[in-house]
Design an enzyme around this catalytic site. Structure first.
Site, PDB file in Angstrom:
ATOM      1  N   LYS A   1     -14.130   7.535 -70.581  1.00  0.00           N
ATOM      2  CA  LYS A   1     -13.560   8.720 -70.232  1.00  0.00           C
ATOM      3  C   LYS A   1     -14.487   9.772 -69.492  1.00  0.00           C
ATOM      4  CE  LYS A   1     -11.975  12.765 -73.207  1.00  0.00           C
ATOM      5  NZ  LYS A   1     -11.667  13.347 -74.596  1.00  0.00           N
TER       6      LYS A   1
ATOM      7  N   SER B   1      -6.630  14.339 -75.156  1.00  0.00           N
ATOM      8  CA  SER B   1      -7.417  14.016 -74.479  1.00  0.00           C
ATOM      9  C   SER B   1      -7.991  12.979 -73.381  1.00  0.00           C
ATOM     10  CB  SER B   1      -8.237  15.107 -73.609  1.00  0.00           C
ATOM     11  OG  SER B   1      -9.246  15.116 -74.473  1.00  0.00           O
TER      12      SER B   1
ATOM     13  N   SER C   1      -9.119  14.593 -80.319  1.00  0.00           N
ATOM     14  CA  SER C   1      -8.682  13.613 -78.469  1.00  0.00           C
ATOM     15  C   SER C   1      -9.101  13.024 -78.543  1.00  0.00           C
ATOM     16  CB  SER C   1      -9.790  14.769 -77.584  1.00  0.00           C
ATOM     17  OG  SER C   1      -9.120  15.764 -76.983  1.00  0.00           O
TER      18      SER C   1
END
Ligand SMILES: [Zn+2]
Lengths: 496, 487
Positions: free
Chosen positions: A79, A154, A178
């Site tokens: 990420k 996210s 997330s």
């Protein structure tokens, strides 16, 4: 051989002992990227195939020579809010579009030590603020199972990339769901570990008291292998627990689950029957309860009460926004950032307003402004201090439940994934997507998402929670559900 | 009319003795380094980097707290203080707001012959910001400014007193005492540039409190306060009430100037730092620090009085700087003579001339051996007290060896006949053959005079020496004659 379909633990065996060709594995993954990345938009930075092939071969060579490399040659999607030296670290924000960190996050260091090779940095909600992946300055990521829908956020890019096999394993971070929300919507396993079990050194802070870096995989064993490599005390993180799991503790827990185990499970009834939770979701949670029972668990029904079910969400958003307003203060474009030099004689105050106005997206600015306001004199007691009180109540309640049961069972998402553009328009609607996720972050308890059903051919996961450092129980229970439902190693073939 | 004055101080002390910064492992010894060379992801506030408390900083803070008679907190907790400023890498400062490391201390100062207690309200541990550099020297004339983050993250102690001081002199005495304590603890070298910065709060009866910010030295604090007293009193004399404000001290023009007025009170939005969860400060650690505290200035002064028989006032002057007290004790050890003579010489003569060079000139410019030599020359009667006083200036200003200087400058004046007679006596005893020669051949007298000169390392007055040698020879002859005649 279709090496890209294999879970990491099998892939390692093929490459190191089975004579599998590392280069052809990498080529297969890059071929899928060529096919699907335009549609999915899961990566912000992708490394060159040549470079990656070289590193994969190197890792495999070392493993063949006997080095302990449980993830030898496995491609890892990271990420884009986790630092990897030399690769851009944009946090999907214009504000950091030109920032390249000079250091690597502890967790990435440890995974690479264990044999993994970073393939690229994945798309996400800007600064991890969002639940659909749509607040990214680099455009939204699509759900590989249904490309008109969001993958959840996210950690949207990691979820899409791993689900579509554009990487074998991935890293996300979980501040208020997330990891678990996108995992639930893309057929993945995802873990938000006990607070402090995984080092945050190198994770760009959004709300530090809540978040953890965590693994996202298509197979529960991979999740365990990753955690064994990455978890444990880190002297560079003062919130890191003085605890390091011994080798094999998580993988053994997965194996126990394959046989079935007499776990005590609490089905959190008022979380399942919460009015925000859709009928589809409820059915899948009850299906998971049955699966656990089939594998030997004893399932009881429990209620968490109003604080946990209802007040946790606003308490979470108050705390997260307050911390965010503090953490994002540093982005003033002086030491790093994007290309926008100050004008001659431009005062620093004017300059700060200008670059922060341009550099941040709407949702980020909304949270910074709300957080600053809620922390300011006269409002702090009414919001921040009160939220901290609620947080303690939520934690106490969940801790007492978690002490009495091996695992708690609840939804991981309140609904099926919305269509692109559907949730993003209304912030409150967007925040409601986290209704069942934030409790684990507020309480610091470990929580794991495991696929448990399919709704109109889209996989859907449920959530398991346990007492602090109860990860082995989570692995066992998840493995039981995987064995009973057969919903593992799901690979999406995006069409469109 | 004399109006009552109330003064409180806020002192920022850099823990310069620490090897590393407060939250990272960068070297804290940044002075004389090129800009931005003592930096890392943590002290630059790079995204994702996390602070880890320097344990030595905690020990140092505890030692200062104990030395200031304060109460050490049960746990170490940090808060964030938010404000935007380019020298702050994170745009918040990690400091201690709700739970300072130390509370309720005090220091005693001696003023007008009595002891006065100055209370210390609190003391907190925090990080120093970076430094702004203006290419044209001042912000007004520079089209841009540069930031040097070498200083960013250096451990800082903020010490806040109660408003217990009533004159600039008391403030100075307090700061001098504090400085010596810090020196003795070995946690800070306050003489380094920027290592001790003071904000002074002062109010004159009838007016509001005025804060004078960022004064760089103890001497300047006294000056700034004197200026403020005059300024505020003259306002009051004119019937104007001094308003509550913040001012800056301009050392070049020796005036305070009002700081730019902010329209709104700054709201720092304090919150606990989630990266630094509170940790218990173990009682054993506090105990261990207490047991390892060095001898502090008050105790040391008492010992000087007891051990060396010094007057209290002299002892207090000596312990006002650690280096000075150390120097004195080294001199005493090497000298072996009267410690009071050594103290007098250092306090009354040497210190006067050191003013222009600073206390650091001790050892480096003026090694203790040289002071010992002066004291010995004085004891031996080679030089007079007046010459010793002159030598103080010489060894400080010229940085030369006193013995050589004395020789060259022709101070050589052992004309003290009694002393030289003793030397002549010794020479005669040691060289009986030469004496017999000299009794016969007048030329051989020179040898004996030479030996007297040698014994006094050339410092005897040769004319006197010759006269005494001749006189002694005369005596011997006379005695020899009388013995012969009596036989
Ligand atoms: Zn540093």
């Amino acid at each position: 051989m279709r090496l890209y379909t294999l879970p990491a633990w099998r892939l390692r065996w093929e490459l190191v002992e089975g004579g599998g060709d590392p280069a052809s594995y990498v080529e297969q993954v890059y071929e899928r990227i060529r096919l699907f990345e335009k549609t999915l938009n899961s990566y912000i930075t992708l490394r060159s195939m040549e470079e990656v092939v070289e590193e994969v071969e190197q890792q495999v060579r070392e493993a063949r020579r006997g080095a302990y490399k449980p993830l030898a040659g496995v491609l890892l999607a990271v990420k884009d809010n986790i630092a990897v030296e030399g690769l851009p670290n944009t946090c999907a924000s214009r504000m950091l579009s030109k920032y390249i960190p000079p250091y690597t996050a502890t967790v990435v260091e440890r995974l690479v030590e264990a044999g993994a090779v970073v393939i690229g940095k994945t798309n996400m909600d800007e600064f991890a603020m969002g639940s659909t992946g749509e607040t990214s300055a680099y455009g939204p990521t699509r759900n590989p199972w249904s490309i008109n829908r969001v993958p959840g956020g996210s950690s949207s890019g990691t979820a899409a990339a791993v689900a579509a096999a554009l990487a074998t394993i991935g890293l996300g971070n979980d501040t208020g769901g997330s990891i678990r929300l996108p995992a639930a919507w893309t057929g993945l396993y995802g873990l938000k570990s006990t607070y402090g079990l995984v080092s945050r050194y190198g994770l760009v802070s959004y709300a530090e008291s809540l978040e953890q870096i965590g693994p996202m995989t298509r197979n529960i064993m991979d999740l365990a292998v990753m955690m064994e490599a990455m978890a444990g005390f880190d002297p560079r993180d003062s919130t890191s627990l003085d605890y390091t799991p011994s080798r094999g503790v998580y993988t053994a827990a997965v194996e126990r689950g394959e046989e079935g185990a007499r776990l005590s499970v609490a089905l959190l009834e008022d979380m399942v029957e919460h009015e925000a939770v859709s009928e589809d979701v409820r059915r899948v949670v009850y299906r998971a309860a049955e699966a656990l029972e089939e594998m030997g668990a004893k399932v009881s029904r429990e209620k968490v009460g109003r604080h946990v079910a209802y007040y946790a969400l606003p308490a979470y958003y108050v705390i997260a926004m307050c911390e965010a307003s503090s953490n994002l203060a540093r982005y003033d474009n002086i030491r790093y950032g994007y290309r926008e030099p100050p004008r001659p004689w431009e005062g620093w105050n004017t300059y700060y307003s200008r670059v922060r106005g341009e550099g941040f997206g709407r949702e980020v600015k909304r949270r910074i402004m709300l957080g600053s306001w809620m922390l300011s004199a006269g409002y702090k007691d009414q919001y921040y201090v009160r939220a901290l009180r609620l947080r303690r109540m939520v934690r106490d309640r969940l801790l007492s439940l978690a002490e009495r049961y091996d695992v708690l069972l609840l939804p991981s998402a309140v609904t099926m994934p919305p269509r692109l553009g559907e949730a993003i328009t209304d912030p409150v609607k967007l925040y409601m997507l986290d209704t069942v996720s934030v409790q684990a972050n507020l309480s610091g308890l470990p929580a794991l998402t495991v696929p448990a059903g399919k709704v109109r051919s889209i996989p859907l996961g449920v959530q398991l929670m346990a007492r602090p450092l109860g990860e082995p129980r989570l692995f066992t229970a998840a493995s039981m559900i995987a064995t009973a439902t057969g919903l593992h190693d799901l690979i999406a073939e995006p069409v469109g | 009319m004399k109006r009552r004055t109330v003064i409180g101080l806020e002192i920022h002390v850099q823990l310069t003795a620490l090897k590393t910064k407060l939250f990272c492992s960068c070297s804290a010894d940044y002075r004389h380094s090129p800009p931005n060379t003592h930096v890392c992801p943590v002290c630059l506030g790079l995204p994702g980097a996390l602070p880890v408390v320097n344990k030595e900083a905690l020990r140092a803070a505890i030692s200062v707290c104990l030395a200031l008679n304060g109460r050490v907190a049960d746990r170490l907790r940090f808060d964030r203080k938010h404000y935007f400023y380019p020298d702050m890498p994170k745009n918040y400062q990690i400091t201690q707001y709700l739970e300072p490391i130390c509370r309720e201390g005090y220091l005693e100062i001696e003023y007008n012959g009595r002891t006065k207690k100055i209370r210390i309200r609190r003391m907190n541990l925090e990080e120093d910001p970076g430094r702004l550099v203006y290419p044209a020297g001042s912000p007004l004339h520079s089209p841009y400014s540069l930031v040097d983050y070498n200083r960013a993250g250096v451990a800082l102690l903020e010490i806040v007193t109660e408003p217990d001081m009533e004159s600039p002199e008391e403030a100075r005495l307090f700061l001098e005492k504090l400085r010596s304590i810090l020196e003795h603890l070995g946690v800070s070298d306050p003489s380094l540039e920027g290592a001790m910065r003071v904000d002074a709060n002062i109010s004159v009866e009838g007016g509001e409190r005025v804060e004078v910010k960022n004064i760089g030295s103890i001497h300047e604090v006294e000056r700034a306060l004197m200026y403020e007293i005059v300024r505020q009193n003259s306002l009051l004399d004119k019937g104007v009430k001094p308003k509550r404000e913040t001012r800056h001290w301009d050392p070049a023009h020796r005036v305070t100037i009002p700081a730019r007025v902010k329209e709104t009170e700054e709201d720092y939005r304090y919150m606990p730092d989630p990266n630094l969860p509170p940790v218990r400060i173990p009682a054993e650690l506090v105990k261990a620090v207490a047991e390892s505290l060095p001898e502090l200035p008050d105790k040391r002064a008492e010992r000087f009085v007891r051990e060396y028989g010094l007057p209290r006032k002299t002892a207090r002057v000596l312990v006002s700087r650690k280096l000075l007290a150390d120097f004195y004790e080294d001199v005493v050890k090497m000298y072996g003579g009267d410690p009071r003579r050594a103290a007098n010489y250092i306090v009354n003569d040497l210190l006067n001339w050191l003013k222009d060079y600073g206390i650091k000139a001790l050892y480096s410019r003026v090694p203790p051996e040289r002071v010992v030599k002066v004291l010995k020359l004085l004891d031996e009667g080679v030089i007079s007290i007046r010459q010793a006083k002159e030598l103080a200036e010489v060894i400080v200003k010229k940085g030369v060896d006193p013995e050589e200087y004395v020789k060259k400058a022709g101070y050589v004046k052992i004309s003290d006949e009694e002393y030289l007679s003793r030397i002549v006596e010794e020479v005669f005893k040691e060289h009986p053959k030469a004496v017999r020669d000299a009794l016969e051949k007048p030329k051989a007298v020179n040898f004996l005079v030479g030996m007297v000169m040698a014994k006094t390392r050339g410092r005897a007055d040769p004319v006197v020496a010759r006269r005494l040698v001749l006189r002694r020879l005369e005596e011997l002859r006379a005695r020899g004659a009388s013995q012969t005649s009596s036989r």
